[in-house]
Design a protein around this motif. Structure first.
Motif, PDB file in Angstrom:
ATOM      1  N   THR A  92       6.512  10.829  10.459  1.00 33.84           N
ATOM      2  CA  THR A  92       6.514   9.733   9.489  1.00 33.84           C
ATOM      3  C   THR A  92       6.057   8.463  10.209  1.00 33.84           C
ATOM      4  O   THR A  92       5.941   8.443  11.432  1.00 33.84           O
ATOM      5  N   ALA A  93       5.826   7.415   9.404  1.00 33.00           N
ATOM      6  CA  ALA A  93       5.381   6.147   9.984  1.00 33.00           C
ATOM      7  C   ALA A  93       6.520   5.533  10.794  1.00 33.00           C
ATOM      8  O   ALA A  93       7.691   5.658  10.439  1.00 33.00           O
ATOM      9  N   ASP A  94       6.140   4.892  11.880  1.00 30.24           N
ATOM     10  CA  ASP A  94       7.136   4.331  12.783  1.00 30.24           C
ATOM     11  C   ASP A  94       6.632   2.981  13.285  1.00 30.24           C
ATOM     12  O   ASP A  94       5.415   2.741  13.324  1.00 30.24           O
ATOM     13  N   VAL A 119       0.815  -1.223   0.000  1.00 33.35           N
ATOM     14  CA  VAL A 119       0.000   0.000   0.000  1.00 33.35           C
ATOM     15  C   VAL A 119       0.846   1.270   0.000  1.00 33.35           C
ATOM     16  O   VAL A 119       0.372   2.333  -0.399  1.00 33.35           O
ATOM     17  N   CYS A 120       2.090   1.155   0.422  1.00 35.47           N
ATOM     18  CA  CYS A 120       2.922   2.362   0.561  1.00 35.47           C
ATOM     19  C   CYS A 120       3.131   3.029  -0.805  1.00 35.47           C
ATOM     20  O   CYS A 120       3.670   2.426  -1.720  1.00 35.47           O
ATOM     21  N   PRO A 121       2.691   4.282  -0.951  1.00 35.09           N
ATOM     22  CA  PRO A 121       2.757   4.933  -2.255  1.00 35.09           C
ATOM     23  C   PRO A 121       4.143   5.446  -2.614  1.00 35.09           C
ATOM     24  O   PRO A 121       4.364   5.873  -3.756  1.00 35.09           O
ATOM     25  N   THR A 122       5.068   5.434  -1.670  1.00 36.78           N
ATOM     26  CA  THR A 122       6.388   6.002  -1.958  1.00 36.78           C
ATOM     27  C   THR A 122       7.504   4.974  -1.919  1.00 36.78           C
ATOM     28  O   THR A 122       8.636   5.273  -2.282  1.00 36.78           O
ATOM     29  N   GLY A 123       7.191   3.792  -1.443  1.00 33.04           N
ATOM     30  CA  GLY A 123       8.235   2.780  -1.289  1.00 33.04           C
ATOM     31  C   GLY A 123       9.048   2.963  -0.014  1.00 33.04           C
ATOM     32  O   GLY A 123      10.049   2.274   0.191  1.00 33.04           O
ATOM     33  N   ALA A 124       8.621   3.879   0.846  1.00 34.37           N
ATOM     34  CA  ALA A 124       9.358   4.105   2.099  1.00 34.37           C
ATOM     35  C   ALA A 124       9.344   2.846   2.965  1.00 34.37           C
ATOM     36  O   ALA A 124      10.354   2.487   3.570  1.00 34.37           O
ATOM     37  N   THR A 125       8.195   2.194   3.009  1.00 30.98           N
ATOM     38  CA  THR A 125       8.113   0.927   3.738  1.00 30.98           C
ATOM     39  C   THR A 125       8.580  -0.185   2.815  1.00 30.98           C
ATOM     40  O   THR A 125       8.053  -0.343   1.712  1.00 30.98           O
ATOM     41  N   HIS A 126       9.590  -0.910   3.236  1.00 28.06           N
ATOM     42  CA  HIS A 126      10.061  -2.021   2.414  1.00 28.06           C
ATOM     43  C   HIS A 126      10.636  -3.108   3.313  1.00 28.06           C
ATOM     44  O   HIS A 126      10.815  -2.906   4.511  1.00 28.06           O
ATOM     45  N   VAL A 154      12.029   9.174   3.239  1.00 31.54           N
ATOM     46  CA  VAL A 154      11.213   9.042   2.028  1.00 31.54           C
ATOM     47  C   VAL A 154       9.716   9.134   2.366  1.00 31.54           C
ATOM     48  O   VAL A 154       8.921   9.675   1.608  1.00 31.54           O
ATOM     49  N   CYS A 155       9.364   8.621   3.538  1.00 33.08           N
ATOM     50  CA  CYS A 155       7.964   8.546   3.961  1.00 33.08           C
ATOM     51  C   CYS A 155       7.296   9.923   3.947  1.00 33.08           C
ATOM     52  O   CYS A 155       7.861  10.909   4.404  1.00 33.08           O
ATOM     53  N   VAL A 156       6.076   9.977   3.381  1.00 33.08           N
ATOM     54  CA  VAL A 156       5.336  11.240   3.349  1.00 33.08           C
ATOM     55  C   VAL A 156       4.333  11.342   4.500  1.00 33.08           C
ATOM     56  O   VAL A 156       3.595  12.319   4.597  1.00 33.08           O
ATOM     57  N   GLY A 157       4.283  10.304   5.306  1.00 32.54           N
ATOM     58  CA  GLY A 157       3.363  10.342   6.446  1.00 32.54           C
ATOM     59  C   GLY A 157       1.908  10.245   6.044  1.00 32.54           C
ATOM     60  O   GLY A 157       1.035  10.809   6.703  1.00 32.54           O
ATOM     61  N   CYS A 158       1.635   9.473   4.984  1.00 29.48           N
ATOM     62  CA  CYS A 158       0.251   9.347   4.526  1.00 29.48           C
ATOM     63  C   CYS A 158      -0.550   8.391   5.413  1.00 29.48           C
ATOM     64  O   CYS A 158      -1.770   8.375   5.362  1.00 29.48           O
ATOM     65  N   ALA A 159       0.164   7.573   6.179  1.00 32.62           N
ATOM     66  CA  ALA A 159      -0.464   6.669   7.152  1.00 32.62           C
ATOM     67  C   ALA A 159      -1.291   5.543   6.516  1.00 32.62           C
ATOM     68  O   ALA A 159      -2.081   4.901   7.195  1.00 32.62           O
ATOM     69  N   TYR A 160      -1.089   5.314   5.225  1.00 35.75           N
ATOM     70  CA  TYR A 160      -1.807   4.204   4.596  1.00 35.75           C
ATOM     71  C   TYR A 160      -1.345   2.879   5.217  1.00 35.75           C
ATOM     72  O   TYR A 160      -2.145   1.978   5.470  1.00 35.75           O
ATOM     73  N   CYS A 161      -0.050   2.791   5.490  1.00 37.45           N
ATOM     74  CA  CYS A 161       0.499   1.570   6.092  1.00 37.45           C
ATOM     75  C   CYS A 161      -0.065   1.354   7.500  1.00 37.45           C
ATOM     76  O   CYS A 161      -0.250   0.223   7.925  1.00 37.45           O
ATOM     77  N   VAL A 162      -0.301   2.469   8.200  1.00 36.24           N
ATOM     78  CA  VAL A 162      -0.854   2.372   9.554  1.00 36.24           C
ATOM     79  C   VAL A 162      -2.228   1.697   9.478  1.00 36.24           C
ATOM     80  O   VAL A 162      -2.583   0.860  10.310  1.00 36.24           O
TER      81      VAL A 162
HETATM   82  S1  SF4 Z   1       3.126   6.639   6.004  1.00 34.87           S
HETATM   83 FE1  SF4 Z   1       3.505   4.468   5.537  1.00 34.87          FE
HETATM   84  S2  SF4 Z   1       2.474   4.161   3.546  1.00 34.87           S
HETATM   85 FE2  SF4 Z   1       2.704   6.369   3.802  1.00 34.87          FE
HETATM   86  S3  SF4 Z   1       4.660   6.860   2.795  1.00 34.87           S
HETATM   87 FE3  SF4 Z   1       5.113   6.505   4.976  1.00 34.87          FE
HETATM   88  S4  SF4 Z   1       5.693   4.365   5.083  1.00 34.87           S
HETATM   89 FE4  SF4 Z   1       4.641   4.626   3.123  1.00 34.87          FE
END
Ligand code: SF4
Ligand code: SF4
Lengths: 242, 376
Positions: free
Chosen positions: A151-153, A107-114, A127-135
């Motif tokens: 950012t996501a943690d 779901v991560c739109p930026t690839g920050a979560t890998h 890289v994370c934009v903090g969109c919280a989709y992963c949350v």
């Molecule tokens: S908040 Fe989660 S889904 Fe969104 S960019 Fe960061 S790591 Fe990816």
């Protein structure tokens, strides 16, 4: 010092054989993984029978990883259970499961979560934009937005310590020896042995995430969303739940 | 014998999709609905739909321009939004959204310009200091039905993609049974259409000449949309109640014992049935009431899905507490987006006042001539 908890360090070199009960990862997923040692598959086995609920791991994690106030990468969920007139306490240490098929990743739109090749799921917070989709996508409420970094943690298995040949802070500090960490690819590691010998369970298996945090002595009542009464955690909660 | 579990220690995860997200999904839904309702009158040049279409176009434009601002604000690192555009992440519906939104908004702007061009041209003929500006904005042309239709079809494609992604993005989240249902995208679309029609009714009253025929037309549409909302909601409920499908049963289960959720459910049903009955029984003279309820109910639906949905713990017992913060993470976000929307409405309606509706418009002949040219 509990040697089994150190086992993953001693077992270096013996690798490449997956535990028989564990599905191997699909080829395309393996290709997408970056960094880490491909020969390893880090995992944790939590023996809930040994957990005394002291929250030393919770504190150690906060100190080690500079986790902001009100946030937790790991916590020992504690329940008071009454059955047939008898009351006892049930402890369940929770953390990121470093799932083999982790729903937080696609779901991560930026690839920050890998996921690294050693199975550790990480967030690149530059890289994370903090969109919280992963949350939202994590079925275990393992993730949160860190308000210091915005950012996501989540738990990283203390990846910085692993890479330096150390154990995760929670494992290192565990008083009861309930947390065992090691390499699933090494058949002689403590986690592999426990996996073979004790048939540990995982949380929410029906989600198909294939967690790599296993539990010995996991009561089915606590395997999914717990059907119970929450008590005061934040003072604001007082008015709820009559 | 009584078995009981009391959760003594656990973490409270705070809501991570903020009220900004509610605003975004609300506004973008209404914008998509506005485009759909404007198409018969503009892209398909059906005169009886023209006036309603104009109000719908105002809805589409104002909501469509405010929505991306709300979306951007929901990112905790808004300054990094460009990170979406330097990667290829086809597995993420949000990533697709980052492609669809600019496409949709650009399409909407061009389509709205094509629709309003006739008015711009007319304004350019009025003897005022701004006439030159209007003429410039009209780019030396007037009504061009071919152009309107072409841009209308493009924006329709954009609207369909936006409706698809906004729905599926949420519906794919398996971790939340309340969201993980194929009905959700349909519910988003249907409630959006109801909300759009509601806003058309309100704007018709306050910002577009209070036209009776538009009111009746919109109330009929509203009844249709609300009827659809009830049908889809009923099917969802049935799937949960009768355990036809496990996720739906789980979803229902997760909230069934909560007093707050029961109140919300009754509220939602009332806010759907009431305007439906009024709109059917008395479509004239009730637009203000039905419009207000419909807009509120479309917003409430999203609030309940997003904020309510996130207060259901995935592993913990009971519910997480949510109290609306006063700052940008809460109330300020809601008020700010509403303010932005109002500002856009004022600017657009000031620049393009509703054409006088009584008697044929004095300059009607000119665009008609243009149309003839365009048709050749
Ligand atoms: S908040 Fe989660 S889904 Fe969104 S960019 Fe960061 S790591 Fe990816
Ligand atoms: S537990 Fe949650 S955050 Fe951790 S890997 Fe699995 S889905 Fe991702």
């Amino acid at each position: 010092m509990d040697r089994s908890r150190r086992n993953f360090c001693l077992g270096a070199g013996a690798a490449g054989i997956g535990a028989a009960t564990l599905a191997t990862m699909p080829a395309e997923a393996a290709q997408a993984r970056q960094g880490g040692d491909a020969a390893r598959r880090w995992a944790m086995v939590v023996d809930v029978r040994k957990c005394v609920g002291c929250q030393a791991c919770t504190v150690a994690c906060i100190m080690e990883n500079d986790v902001p106030e009100n946030s937790f990468r790991t916590i020992v969920s504690t329940y008071e259970v009454t059955e047939q007139g008898k009351t006892g306490t049930y402890m369940l240490p929770r953390l990121c499961n470093h799932c083999e098929d982790a729903p937080c990743i696609p779901v991560c739109p930026t690839g920050a979560t890998h996921q690294r090749q050693d199975g550790i799921v990480v967030v690149d917070n530059t890289v994370c934009v903090g969109c919280a989709y992963c949350v939202q996508a994590c079925p275990y409420d393992a993730r949160f937005i860190n308000h210091d970094t915005q950012t996501a943690d989540k738990c990283t298995f203390c990846v910085h310590r692993i890479d330096a040949g150390l154990l995760p802070a929670c494992v290192e500090t565990c008083v009861g020896g309930a947390r065992v960490f090691g390499d699933l690819n090494d058949p002689n590691s403590a986690v592999s042995k426990l996996n073979r010998e004790t048939d540990p369970k995982v949380l929410k298996p029906e989600q198909g995430t294939q967690p790599r945090v296993f539990y010995i002595g996991l009561d089915p009542k606590f395997q999914g969303k717990v059907d119970g009464t929450p008590t005061l955690w934040r003072p604001a909660r007082e008015k709820e739940h009559v | 014998m009584e078995n009981q579990i009391v959760e003594v220690i656990n973490v409270t995860r705070e809501v991570a999709w903020l009220p900004w997200a509610v605003q975004y999904f609300f506004l973008i839904g209404l914008s998509v609905g506005g485009v759909l309702l404007s198409l018969p009158g503009y892209a398909f040049a059906r005169d009886e739909w023209r006036k309603l279409g104009r109000v719908a176009l105002l809805v589409a434009l104002t909501c469509g321009l405010a929505a991306p601002v709300a979306l951007l604000s929901d990112l905790h690192q808004p300054g990094r939004f460009w990170h979406f555009y330097v990667v290829f992440r086809p597995t993420s519906w949000m990533w697709w959204g980052s492609i669809f939104i600019p496409f949709y908004v650009t399409g909407l702007l061009v389509y709205a310009w094509a629709c309003f061009r006739e008015e711009l041209q007319e304004q350019g003929r009025v003897d005022s200091r701004l006439a030159a500006l209007y003429r410039l904005a009209a780019l030396g042309g007037g009504r061009n039905d071919g152009l309107i239709r072409a841009t209308g079809l493009v924006v329709l494609a954009g609207a369909a993609l936006v409706a698809l992604y906004t729905g599926v993005e949420v519906a794919v989240v398996r971790a939340r049974p309340l969201w993980h249902t194929p009905f959700l995208p349909v519910q988003f679309l249907m409630t959006a259409l109801a909300g759009t029609t509601g806003l058309v009714l309100l704007l018709n009253r306050f910002a577009a000449g209070n036209d009776r025929t538009v009111e009746v037309q919109a109330n009929r549409l509203l009844a249709g949309a609300l009827g659809a909302v009830m049908v889809v909601g009923g099917v969802w409920l049935a799937a949960g109640l009768f355990g036809i499908e496990r996720t739906h049963a789980e979803a229902l289960d997760s909230v069934a014992n909560s007093e707050a959720w029961r109140v919300t459910a009754i509220w939602a049903v009332a806010a759907t049935v009431l305007p439906f009955v009024i709109a059917v029984a008395k479509p004239a003279g009730t637009g203000l009431l039905t419009g207000l309820i419909a807009v509120h109910s479309a917003w409430m639906f999203r609030w309940t899905v997003f904020i309510g949905g996130q207060t259901v713990p995935k592993t913990g017992a009971g519910f997480y507490e949510y109290a609306l913060p006063a700052g940008p993470e809460g109330l300020l976000g809601i008020v700010g987006t509403a303010g932005l929307w109002l500002f856009l409405l004022l600017v657009i309606t000031a620049f393009l006042p509703t054409p006088p509706q009584s008697a044929p418009r004095p300059v009607r002949a000119a665009p008609a001539a243009d149309r003839a040219v365009a048709a050749e």
